[in-house]
Write a protein that holds these residues in place. Sequence first.
Motif, PDB file in Angstrom:
ATOM      1  N   LYS A  68      26.094  43.927  19.009  1.00  0.00           N
ATOM      2  CA  LYS A  68      26.121  43.202  17.739  1.00  0.00           C
ATOM      3  C   LYS A  68      24.833  42.422  17.514  1.00  0.00           C
ATOM      4  O   LYS A  68      24.343  42.321  16.390  1.00  0.00           O
ATOM      5  CB  LYS A  68      27.316  42.241  17.693  1.00  0.00           C
ATOM      6  N   ALA A  69      24.283  41.857  18.578  1.00  0.00           N
ATOM      7  CA  ALA A  69      23.064  41.057  18.456  1.00  0.00           C
ATOM      8  C   ALA A  69      21.897  41.922  17.988  1.00  0.00           C
ATOM      9  O   ALA A  69      21.095  41.513  17.129  1.00  0.00           O
ATOM     10  CB  ALA A  69      22.735  40.390  19.781  1.00  0.00           C
ATOM     11  N   ALA A  70      21.785  43.149  18.537  1.00  0.00           N
ATOM     12  CA  ALA A  70      20.698  44.052  18.130  1.00  0.00           C
ATOM     13  C   ALA A  70      20.858  44.474  16.668  1.00  0.00           C
ATOM     14  O   ALA A  70      19.880  44.528  15.915  1.00  0.00           O
ATOM     15  CB  ALA A  70      20.678  45.274  19.047  1.00  0.00           C
ATOM     16  N   GLU A  71      22.094  44.780  16.264  1.00  0.00           N
ATOM     17  CA  GLU A  71      22.329  45.178  14.872  1.00  0.00           C
ATOM     18  C   GLU A  71      21.985  44.039  13.917  1.00  0.00           C
ATOM     19  O   GLU A  71      21.391  44.247  12.854  1.00  0.00           O
ATOM     20  CB  GLU A  71      23.794  45.588  14.699  1.00  0.00           C
ATOM     21  N   LEU A  72      22.372  42.808  14.291  1.00  0.00           N
ATOM     22  CA  LEU A  72      22.127  41.665  13.414  1.00  0.00           C
ATOM     23  C   LEU A  72      20.645  41.355  13.282  1.00  0.00           C
ATOM     24  O   LEU A  72      20.153  41.063  12.182  1.00  0.00           O
ATOM     25  CB  LEU A  72      22.883  40.437  13.946  1.00  0.00           C
ATOM     26  N   ILE A  73      19.900  41.434  14.390  1.00  0.00           N
ATOM     27  CA  ILE A  73      18.466  41.131  14.325  1.00  0.00           C
ATOM     28  C   ILE A  73      17.736  42.176  13.483  1.00  0.00           C
ATOM     29  O   ILE A  73      16.760  41.872  12.777  1.00  0.00           O
ATOM     30  CB  ILE A  73      17.861  41.029  15.748  1.00  0.00           C
ATOM     31  N   VAL A 108      20.378  38.755  28.732  1.00  0.00           N
ATOM     32  CA  VAL A 108      21.019  39.776  27.889  1.00  0.00           C
ATOM     33  C   VAL A 108      21.870  39.044  26.852  1.00  0.00           C
ATOM     34  O   VAL A 108      22.783  38.304  27.211  1.00  0.00           O
ATOM     35  CB  VAL A 108      21.886  40.731  28.721  1.00  0.00           C
ATOM     36  N   ILE A 109      21.553  39.261  25.566  1.00  0.00           N
ATOM     37  CA  ILE A 109      22.228  38.550  24.475  1.00  0.00           C
ATOM     38  C   ILE A 109      23.158  39.516  23.744  1.00  0.00           C
ATOM     39  O   ILE A 109      22.720  40.545  23.223  1.00  0.00           O
ATOM     40  CB  ILE A 109      21.195  37.954  23.488  1.00  0.00           C
ATOM     41  N   TYR A 110      24.445  39.181  23.695  1.00  0.00           N
ATOM     42  CA  TYR A 110      25.445  40.010  23.027  1.00  0.00           C
ATOM     43  C   TYR A 110      25.751  39.502  21.612  1.00  0.00           C
ATOM     44  O   TYR A 110      25.970  40.297  20.704  1.00  0.00           O
ATOM     45  CB  TYR A 110      26.744  40.034  23.835  1.00  0.00           C
TER      46      TYR A 110
END
Length: 635
Positions: A68-73, A108-110
């Motif tokens: 989710k973090a990658a999609e949001l960024i 690692v950021i989720y």
Amino acid sequence: MKIHSDSPLSKIDQLFNNLDQNLSKNQYIRLQFKLNGYKEKKLGQDQVIIETSLIDGQYSQTAILIGKAAELIKVYQNEKFINVNSMVIQLLQWKVAYLEKNKAYTIVIYEFQYIGSLDGEHECTQYNVDQNCQSQKKLRVTIKQHNTTNNNTSHQSYITNSIKKVKIENSSFIKESFIIDDNLLNISVLDNPANNKQSNQFKDYQQQQLIQQQELTKISVMYPNMKKWVLEGRIILKSEQLDFRCKKTDMISRYFKIIILDCEQEIIVGLFYEKALSKFFSVLQQGKVYTFKNGCIGQDKANGTKKITFNEYSIISESQNFAIPSAPQLNFSTLQEIETLQHNSIVDVVAVIQEIKQDSDSCKSFIVFDQTTRLSVKLWGAQYANINLQKGEIMVFKGLKFYNTNFKSLNSDHQTMIIQNHDLNEVKQLKSWLAGKNIDTIMKPNPDNSTIDLQQLDEFVIKLLNEGKTQQTSYKYIFGYIIELQENRNMYPCCPSLRCKSKMEEIPSRKTYRCKKCLTENPSPKFSFVLRVTIMDEFTNIKAVIFDDIAVKLLGITADQLRAMSHEDQRNIFLSKEFQQKKMKVQIQFQDYNGQIQPKYNVQDIVDIDYKELATQAFEMFDELDNLLNLSLVL
């Protein structure tokens, strides 16, 4: 959203607290960092990771955003066009991982939350975990005790097996403190105030960590009697201690309320009665962010507004989430738009005070207007006692309740707030529109110019029916004779509550009256008029209703005074008021009678006719007609 350059960022070393125990475990402690760098990589066919760095102003630490973090960024970077290198985020779910291949630690950021943008470059050095975490490792110190013998001085003697161990904790929640093992020889050390205070702080810290690890609940998804929820929000309003009357016991008690704002700018009211008031009133502060747990959620069936009733077992702890907004979202409606809404609708309003009707500690009633129309506003309760109303002042209200009854008005409720913000665009527009206008005459109807006869009133009603405007309320001034007043069933026992005024039901077995709405009882309630009358002029007649205040003005006595009279005296009062020509303000509403839409008339005001003034106006009209006739002959 720009944030101030002095906004506090978390320290990188907080990521590595208790590294031995927390390595590769999901963390939910909320920390804030600025990002630096954006490198997109693919793992397999579908999964995308973003490589970046976390900056605290002094150090930087490599990090990976995944899921989710990658999609949001990516949304912020590619769709909202926000520069990643200026973004400040708050970590919500993350962990520390050790990369064997690189022999280095990474974060690692989720999940994260976007806080705002922070411009400017920061010269930071790479954080060295092995070097900087040495001071965080737990130390075990052996204190050796030995015997000393001196003939001149007296010393306490120790035995050789009295060697004890002391743990020294270097933790983020308390500084320069010692936690002593239970096997210490002198157990009384554990009972000193410093250790008791530290123990309580440690329990509070653990409790806050447990709450943060649970999934937070947003106000928008809360529902009545919801069991498991944790709400995080900012207190944007805290009242003083207020009185209320308990419906069951009829006793006066005290409570206070707060209004909580969450991350979505939704608001909910929190109520604290009796024991909850004693526990939390001195603790909670307006403007601070807290996590709330254990309370009964209720909801108004009419308009959907929610509230939480807290008790002495509720869990409330302060939070450091700086991302919660400090002001609610405002959705303004014009007064004309509000008049078409359903009963009990909740609205936000910007309007000008035109006339103050009542200014007491229990109720403040006044007339407001905007660019569209006028409405009455009533603020109920002692919480508004210290508000100084000024004619011509622009007021901003959040959460007024619209009463669409015989008398349309805006009323205060639990969630009502008065916003002190004159920089709003709506306030500036209203100020600009007001410039050069006379407040006393704006929107006020001219009684003489708008006076019509009953035939014209009938034509006006037919026009509204044909145009489908049966949901709106209209007002007209008429001249007419009251030719009939209903002599029976013309009054009712009225609930003593100023906000209710409902009809009370008689209970003969207990010789008292009871209000079904408020559940209050009163053996001798005040009676109020509800007069049904017939009004006639030279064209036709209509049926209308006259309520208490206007009926007292017409008859010259109150309902209780009339009730105390004999039947003959009552009849004489009614006969004396019939066949008198009056000038009346009539409210026009529509109701469904057995499938047919029909008008309903309520008399809002009655005044005696000034025949001298009418004659003067007639002479002026004749003079004007005469001048026009002479002018037409000359031309």
